[in-house]
Design an enzyme around this catalytic site. Structure first.
Site, PDB file in Angstrom:
ATOM      1  N   SER A   1       0.819  -1.211   0.000  1.00 27.74           N
ATOM      2  CA  SER A   1       0.000   0.000   0.000  1.00 27.74           C
ATOM      3  C   SER A   1       0.853   1.262   0.000  1.00 27.74           C
ATOM      4  CB  SER A   1      -0.924   0.012   1.217  1.00 27.74           C
ATOM      5  OG  SER A   1      -1.841  -1.044   1.159  1.00 27.74           O
TER       6      SER A   1
ATOM      7  N   GLU B   1      -5.614 -25.111  -1.354  1.00 28.65           N
ATOM      8  CA  GLU B   1      -5.650 -24.016  -0.407  1.00 28.65           C
ATOM      9  C   GLU B   1      -5.875 -24.514   1.010  1.00 28.65           C
ATOM     10  OE1 GLU B   1      -8.569 -21.325  -1.824  1.00 28.65           O
ATOM     11  OE2 GLU B   1      -7.293 -20.543  -3.417  1.00 28.65           O
TER      12      GLU B   1
END
Length: 739
Positions: free
Chosen positions: A472, A587
């Protein structure tokens, strides 16, 4: 999608859907709506021949010997088609009579030769007993399906209690009532000194027994109504244009449709749990709690989503010609007849305060026991170790992340992962939590070089290397493709300049994963590269960011010409976007072993339990709503785990769980502060001081929870993702470049 999760349930769904596509046509539905009085639909015999009326009834009574879960699968599909006629009241009557052990009428209900109906409340009906005889007088509340019923299950006041009776239509007067739901109409049952035979009294049946069974079936049908309304709204939003664009591109419409899907999935999950809990082997209190959650959640969801469907359709949704209004009428009828949502929320709250909890477990296949024995033997030596030695033992044998491929994990399938979690818990062992490393390690396994594997994987799994994430930026939060931090090619590596923000653990981490722009001329998604950054490198300036709580877990990171060697580039230049989104086919599968209410839900229960004088109707209603959301979120996790164990594709639950879960936990701590009152505003640690987790109070949790709808993708972005990826709504086109 369907309530059921097994292949058999999907086959049942497909069979019922094929039946409705063929038999429950638009013309049939409209004929029922336009009829002056209700008539038995033309497909009634076909429903019976398909075995749907007796799915839940025993074989020796003419049924299929399945259960309420199978009936719920069928009811959902019939609800989706707005199927006219008395399917729901007839199957409910059969379920009630079966629960009461009254078998005489079950074969006729199962083969469709008798139509049943159940009055959920007595109205003015009363039973008078005298000299060994019983007489019925009064008038029932409106009865769904009563206009066609041959057989009525009726409650009547019997002194201070309620007596439940089963009487034929010929014994009472049936008065047709103008009905809100024109596809399934209501009637009142009237009795004037009607003799009640001894065998007509259903001994041992309680009001709550009947209401819970009604909640199960109403919730299942409501799930189908909500699914239809969501699909209809989304499909319309894809093609209806306003201002030269499909309305599905407008964020307000997209977010409404996404929330409709979230409510529809909550309806489905809670209806599923209520139906499976109705199995006789389930603890009765748990079954009643599951029914109450479904009554408070699924039926209300159908009503809300039907209203939102009309809003999305606009003017066309307000016309008699569109079916949306009739779905709304059906949903509202279910909601009103079952009893107010608030009353069911209060029941959820009261049962929970009494200590009832829904146990959510996965029944593993027989082969799990052999896996369990092997895992238990391998874990046994770790119990004699501690600290770094124990973490290393577990990591080297694949227990830090069992879903990863060998040699880094165990290549564990869903069943093995759940067995491992159970055995670790039983042995009191806790492998290292890599936190950010949980994202780094799979990416390196899939895209890293052999040298990167050697340098980073095992130390990360052991906890010898900690990671932070440098994605970010001040101008690029959820929109990572707008990153401006640049990496320029120099001899032997890259020179990185820019600023990152909201970086957790930047002060403690040994290494960071960094996205930087290496090709400013490429399309913004294609010009990014993925680097591994030594956090001790010259030119890195980490500055703590004080948060709303007063603590400083986040950081700003300034990069001033930081050198990254070539061998710390993962993959090739320009592949950063692909790497940042890497997931492995195998997963992680997990299922919480904590309370199905979560720590927040349990905290609220404790607050109210310790202040019994404050447990008024308003607070009980609010607590019930919050606990229903907690239960729904836990059910999303359970359904996802069950899909994985069965080898099925993921459903919509995982995508919606974050949206629902975040808003739930924020509400939990806001309400907790409200209920604690002024004491929550004093006595906390001073702003800016660090506090141990054990001392974090409700006020701190309230403040801290505000980040949850921002971190990892804002709620607005999550709603866009749900709308676009799950409902197929069009993306908002990117603005044309200026200049």
């Amino acid at each position: 999608m369907t309530i059921g999760l097994t292949e058999e349930h999907r086959d049942l769904r497909d069979a019922v859907r094929a039946f409705t596509d063929r038999e429950v046509t638009a013309q049939v539905v409209r004929a029922a709506i336009d009829a002056e009085r209700e008539e038995l639909p033309p497909f009634w015999k076909g429903l019976a021949e398909l075995g749907l009326l007796g799915l839940h009834l025993p074989e020796d009574a003419g049924g299929a010997g399945a259960g309420l879960l199978e009936l719920a699968v069928a009811a959902e599909e019939l609800g989706r088609a707005l199927t006219p006629g008395p399917f729901l009241p007839t199957t409910l009557a059969g379920a009630v009579l079966h629960r009461a052990g009254h078998t005489a009428h079950l074969p006729a209900l199962a083969d469709g030769s008798a139509i049943g109906a159940v009055a959920l409340r007595p109205g003015t009906l009363r039973l008078t007993r005298s000299d060994g005889t019983a007489v019925l007088d009064g008038e029932s509340e409106p009865v769904i399906g009563g206009q066609l019923a041959d057989l009525f299950v009726l409650p009547a006041r019997d002194g201070e209690t309620t007596a439940w009776l089963v009487l034929p239509r010929t014994a009472v007067e049936v008065a047709a009532l103008p009905s809100h739901d024109l596809t399934r109409r209501m009637a009142a049952v009237r009795a004037a000194a009607v003799p009640v035979p001894e065998g007509a009294v259903l001994d041992g049946l309680t009001d709550q027994d009947v209401l819970d069974l009604a909640a199960v079936l109403f919730a299942a049908e409501a799930s189908g109504l909500a699914d239809w309304a969501t699909t209809t709204a989304a499909e319309y939003a894809k093609v209806r244009e306003q201002f030269g664009r499909p309305i599905g591109q407008f964020q307000g419409v997209k977010h409404r449709c996404a929330r409709m899907l979230a409510r529809a999935e909550q309806a489905r999950a809670c209806a599923w749990d209520a139906a499976r809990a109705a199995d006789p082997d389930t603890d009765a209190a748990q079954a009643s709690l599951a029914a109450a959650v479904a009554a408070a959640t699924s039926v209300e969801a159908a009503f809300t989503v039907a209203k939102d469907c009309i809003q999305t359709l606009g003017g066309i949704g307000f016309t008699w010609e569109h079916d949306a209004g009739f779905y709304l009428r059906r949903a509202q009828t279910l909601r009103i007849m079952l009893g107010s949502t608030a009353s069911w929320q209060r029941r959820v709250a009261r049962l929970t305060l009494e200590g009832v909890r829904r146990e959510l477990t996965v029944e593993l296949p027989p082969e799990a026991e052999q896996i369990r024995a092997e895992i238990r033997a391998e874990l046994q030596p770790a119990t004699g170790l501690s600290g770094a030695e124990q973490r290393a033992y577990l990591a080297d044998r694949g227990y830090t992340a069992p879903h990863l491929p060998e040699p880094w994990g165990k290549g564990a399938d869903a069943v093995t992962q759940l067995v491992i979690a159970e055995e670790l818990r039983a042995a009191g062992l806790r492998p290292h939590d890599m936190i950010i490393g949980n994202w780094v390690v799979p990416t390196l396994i899939a895209h890293g070089s052999p040298a990167q594997h050697e340098k980073f994987l095992r130390p990360s799994l052991r906890g010898e290397i900690t990671w932070c994430q440098l994605f970010s930026e001040p101008g690029a939060g959820s929109d990572l493709a707008a990153l401006s931090t640049r990496a320029e090619k120099v001899e032997g590596g890259w020179r990185v300049t820019g600023q990152k923000v909201w970086t957790s653990m930047a002060r403690e981490a040994d290494w960071g994963i960094l996205l930087a722009r290496t090709d400013p001329d490429a399309p913004k998604h294609q010009g990014l590269s993925y680097f591994l950054l030594d956090m001790s490198s010259p030119g890195i300036d980490v500055r703590p960011l004080r948060e709303l709580t007063g603590e400083a877990l986040f950081n700003e990171v300034f990069l001033d010409g930081v050198f990254i060697p070539d061998d710390m580039l993962v993959g090739r230049p320009g592949e950063g976007w692909k790497l940042a989104r890497t997931t492995l086919a195998n997963e992680r599968v997990s299922l919480s072993h904590d309370s199905s209410l979560g720590s927040g839900g349990e905290a609220l229960v404790e607050i109210l339990a310790n202040a019994p004088g404050q447990a008024d109707e308003q607070r009980l209603t609010l607590l019930g709503q919050i606990l229903c959301d907690a239960q729904a979120t836990s059910l999303f996790g359970l359904r996802s785990a069950l899909r994985a164990v069965a080898g099925a594709q993921p459903g919509a639950e995982a995508s919606i769980a974050k949206l629902v879960g975040v808003e739930h936990i924020q509400q939990v701590w806001e309400v907790a502060v409200d209920w604690i009152g002024p004491a929550a505003l004093v006595g906390a640690a001073p702003v800016g001081t660090e506090r141990r987790s054990a001392h974090r109070d409700a006020t701190w949790m309230f403040l801290n929870s505000r980040c949850m709808s921002i971190a990892g993708g804002t709620t607005d972005v999550q709603l866009n993702i749900i709308g676009e990826r799950l409902l197929g709504l069009p993306r908002d086109p990117e603005p044309a470049p200026r200049g």
